[in-house]
Design a protein around this motif. Structure first.
Motif, PDB file in Angstrom:
ATOM      1  N   ARG A   1       0.638  -1.597   0.051  1.00 26.52           N
ATOM      2  CA  ARG A   1      -0.161   0.128  -0.066  1.00 26.52           C
ATOM      3  C   ARG A   1       0.449   1.006  -0.208  1.00 26.52           C
TER       4      ARG A   1
ATOM      5  N   GLU B   1       1.684   3.740  -3.111  1.00 23.38           N
ATOM      6  CA  GLU B   1       1.865   5.394  -2.508  1.00 23.38           C
ATOM      7  C   GLU B   1       2.010   6.146  -3.261  1.00 23.38           C
TER       8      GLU B   1
ATOM      9  N   CYS C   1       2.608   9.193  -6.199  1.00 28.00           N
ATOM     10  CA  CYS C   1       3.011  10.497  -6.157  1.00 28.00           C
ATOM     11  C   CYS C   1       3.652  10.977  -6.844  1.00 28.00           C
TER      12      CYS C   1
END
Length: 135
Positions: free
Chosen positions: A87, A91, A95
């Protein structure tokens, strides 16, 4: 000329990573937090790569990524975490950071990420297929 790396981590967390990066023949500057990193970026010019701790005393890795993007430096960023999971990795990538490296910092993995990030930056800047090798 050696590639320039900015290491943004509290002193108690950066020793092992600093040893691995130093063995790779890189020019390394350190900062304990985002504020100090911003001053180093302003005073020292451009960096090729930044290793940024996931937890900083004055912000997050996302704040540091925004600072790098806003500076227009084209610096790749790797997030360092005490534990890496899918996870967090997803992320980080979504980003716009280059990669995630979890502790303990294993020499071969860190140098693989450094080489990949520097190759990516080199290719973006010069549009060539030559490699930049570290360590």
């Amino acid at each position: 000329m050696a590639s320039r790396v900015l290491l943004v981590m509290p002193p108690e967390r950066r020793e092992r990573l600093l040893r691995v990066l130093s063995d790779g023949g890189l020019e390394i500057a350190t900062a304990e937090n985002i504020t100090e990193a911003q001053m180093r970026m302003s005073a020292s010019g451009k960096f090729d790569l930044a290793f940024v701790d996931s937890d900083l005393p004055d912000g997050s890795w996302r704040d540091m990524l925004q600072l790098i993007v806003a500076s227009g430096a084209g610096c790749e960023m790797v997030v360092c975490a005490r534990c890496g999971d899918e996870r967090l990795w997803a992320e980080v990538i979504q980003c716009g950071a280059f990669d995630l490296v979890p502790e303990p910092f294993e020499r071969q993995e860190v140098l693989r990420i450094v080489n990949s990030a520097l190759d990516s930056r080199y290719l973006q800047r010069f549009g060539r297929s030559e490699s930049v090798s570290v360590g």
